[in-house]
Design a protein around this motif. Structure first.
Motif, short mmCIF file in Angstrom:
data_model
loop_
_atom_site.label_atom_id
_atom_site.label_comp_id
_atom_site.label_asym_id
_atom_site.label_seq_id
_atom_site.Cartn_x
_atom_site.Cartn_y
_atom_site.Cartn_z
N ALA A 31 -6.75 7.48 1.18
CA ALA A 31 -6.96 6.09 1.59
C ALA A 31 -7.03 5.19 0.36
O ALA A 31 -6.40 4.12 0.31
CB ALA A 31 -8.24 5.98 2.42
N ARG A 32 -7.79 5.64 -0.67
CA ARG A 32 -7.90 4.83 -1.90
C ARG A 32 -6.54 4.68 -2.58
O ARG A 32 -6.19 3.61 -3.08
CB ARG A 32 -8.87 5.48 -2.89
N LEU A 33 -5.77 5.79 -2.62
CA LEU A 33 -4.47 5.75 -3.29
C LEU A 33 -3.48 4.86 -2.53
O LEU A 33 -2.70 4.13 -3.13
CB LEU A 33 -3.91 7.16 -3.46
N ALA A 34 -3.56 4.92 -1.17
CA ALA A 34 -2.65 4.10 -0.37
C ALA A 34 -2.97 2.62 -0.58
O ALA A 34 -2.05 1.79 -0.72
CB ALA A 34 -2.76 4.47 1.10
N ALA A 35 -4.27 2.29 -0.64
CA ALA A 35 -4.67 0.89 -0.87
C ALA A 35 -4.15 0.43 -2.23
O ALA A 35 -3.65 -0.70 -2.39
CB ALA A 35 -6.19 0.77 -0.80
N LEU A 36 -4.26 1.32 -3.22
CA LEU A 36 -3.77 0.99 -4.56
C LEU A 36 -2.25 0.77 -4.54
O LEU A 36 -1.74 -0.19 -5.12
CB LEU A 36 -4.11 2.12 -5.53
N ALA A 37 -1.55 1.66 -3.82
CA ALA A 37 -0.09 1.55 -3.75
C ALA A 37 0.32 0.22 -3.11
O ALA A 37 1.28 -0.42 -3.54
CB ALA A 37 0.49 2.73 -2.98
N ASP A 38 -0.45 -0.19 -2.08
CA ASP A 38 -0.18 -1.49 -1.45
C ASP A 38 -0.29 -2.61 -2.48
O ASP A 38 0.55 -3.50 -2.56
CB ASP A 38 -1.21 -1.77 -0.33
N ARG A 39 -1.36 -2.54 -3.27
CA ARG A 39 -1.59 -3.61 -4.24
C ARG A 39 -0.50 -3.62 -5.31
O ARG A 39 -0.02 -4.66 -5.73
CB ARG A 39 -2.98 -3.45 -4.87
N LEU A 40 -0.11 -2.41 -5.74
CA LEU A 40 0.90 -2.32 -6.81
C LEU A 40 2.27 -2.79 -6.33
O LEU A 40 3.13 -3.15 -7.13
CB LEU A 40 1.00 -0.88 -7.32
N ALA A 41 2.47 -2.78 -5.00
CA ALA A 41 3.76 -3.20 -4.44
C ALA A 41 3.89 -4.71 -4.43
O ALA A 41 4.97 -5.25 -4.21
CB ALA A 41 3.92 -2.64 -3.04
#
Ligand code: UDP
Ligand code: MG
Length: 334
Positions: A31-41
């Motif tokens: 969940a934390r990594l997916a949230a980060l990936a969203d932000r990095l996109a």
């Protein structure tokens, strides 16, 4: 990194997560990594817009980790799962993940949230500034036993003294590596992998990023004392031949002590009426020499075992399953 139509920079990032019996924490981590990936996109200052893939490597877990990863991969297109055929150990799992990574940069991170994923954004910025490796240096390690802290501290310092390349102190595997460095690592076939040393050996431009390490979010450490000792030995023996010189030194010292003993016995015999008497001295000398010889043989044996390992030329790891990879990436290598 490529220039998209809007003039904004785009790049691909691979986040590699070795997982061994992490059922208690893997959901939260994803969940934390997916949230980060969203932000990095989304566009951000000082970094390219990133298309992220998350590569979880199941290192032969005996619990529900793999099942959880598979279920998550069905719902999350950015998640890819590699399942190794058995437990190969953290360093090999991380290697399997980097081998399979397609990104322009690859981040290695533990599954237990001890390394804050949010730091990756700062790592990406440094990479964008031109660094090839951005490694996290631990300033704090709460929740670890005094024993682990003390041994880790001592280990990194001893290793640094012994090794021929400077291996950064208090630095784990939490790091970002550019494609150049990842390709260099892929070209290094050694089996007893000590990644933090290998990356130091590769060189290029490296930057440290100090951070406070968190406590493990859930579950227990997968590094019992036995694995820690193996890991430490791998680090020292893979990056230094000084233990062999140490063996020579111990041998010379033992021979020196013996010589003194001989001289002492001779002097007494020739110039006095007292003789060195038998059993105890003999017994101690035999034990001492036997011990020294065994220690030196053991040191030699450790190096020979490593040569043997390399000579066999087995693959580093075997895969059982690959989920979510579109192409032929991620094949094990020899
Ligand atoms: N790990 C692994 N294979 C192993 C042992 C550990 O893939 O045989 C993974 C583990 O799931 C975690 C990382 O390596 O993501 C670091 O392990 P752990 O957190 O237990 O070590 P510690 O932080 O206690 O040193
Ligand atoms: Mg941990």
């Amino acid at each position: 990194m490529t220039d998209a139509e809007g003039g904004e920079m785009r790049a691909r990032l691979s986040i590699v997560v070795p997982c061994y019996n992490e059922e208690a924490v893997i959901g939260a981590t994803l969940a934390r990594l997916a949230a980060l990936a969203d932000r990095l996109a989304r566009p951000g200052a000082g970094r390219p817009v990133l298309e992220t893939e998350i590569i979880c490597v199941d290192d032969g877990s005996a619990d529900a980790t793999l099942a959880l990863l598979k279920a998550a991969a069905a719902a999350e297109p950015r998640l890819r799962v590699l399942a190794l055929s058995r437990n190969f150990g953290h360093q090999i799992a991380a290697t399997a993940g980097t081998d399979a990574a397609g990104g322009d940069a690859v981040v290695l991170i533990d599954a237990d949230l001890q390394d804050p994923p949010e730091l990756i954004e700062e790592m990406v910025r440094r990479w964008n500034d031109g660094f090839d490796v951005v490694y996290g240096t631990r300033t704090e390690r709460p929740g670890e036993s005094a024993f682990k802290l003390a041994t880790a501290r001592g280990f990194y310092r001893v290793l640094n003294r012994l090794s021929e390349v400077a291996i950064p102190l208090d630095t784990g595997d939490f790091r970002l590596m550019s494609r150049t460095v990842v390709d260099a690592l892929k070209a290094m076939p050694e089996r007893r992998r000590f990644l933090r040393g290998m990356v130091a050996w590769v060189g290029h431009r490296q930057a440290a990023l100090p951070y406070a390490r968190a406590e493990r979010a859930a579950g227990v450490s997968k590094y019992p004392l036995r694995k820690m000792v193996r890991f430490a030995l791998d680090g020292i023996l893979s990056f230094s031949s000084k233990p062999l010189q140490l063996a020579i030194a111990i041998g010379l010292i033992a021979a020196g002590v013996a010589l003194l003993g001989i001289l002492y016995a001779l002097v007494l015999r020739i110039f006095t009426d007292i003789w060195v008497e038998g059993w105890t001295a003999l017994f101690i000398a035999v034990l001492f020499l036997g011990g020294v010889q065994l220690v030196c043989l053991g040191i030699l044996g450790e190096y020979v075992a490593r040569i043997y390992d390399e000579a066999k030329g087995r693959p580093l790891y075997l895969l059982r399953e690959r989920i979510g990879f579109g192409d032929g990436a991620g094949e094990p290598r020899r």
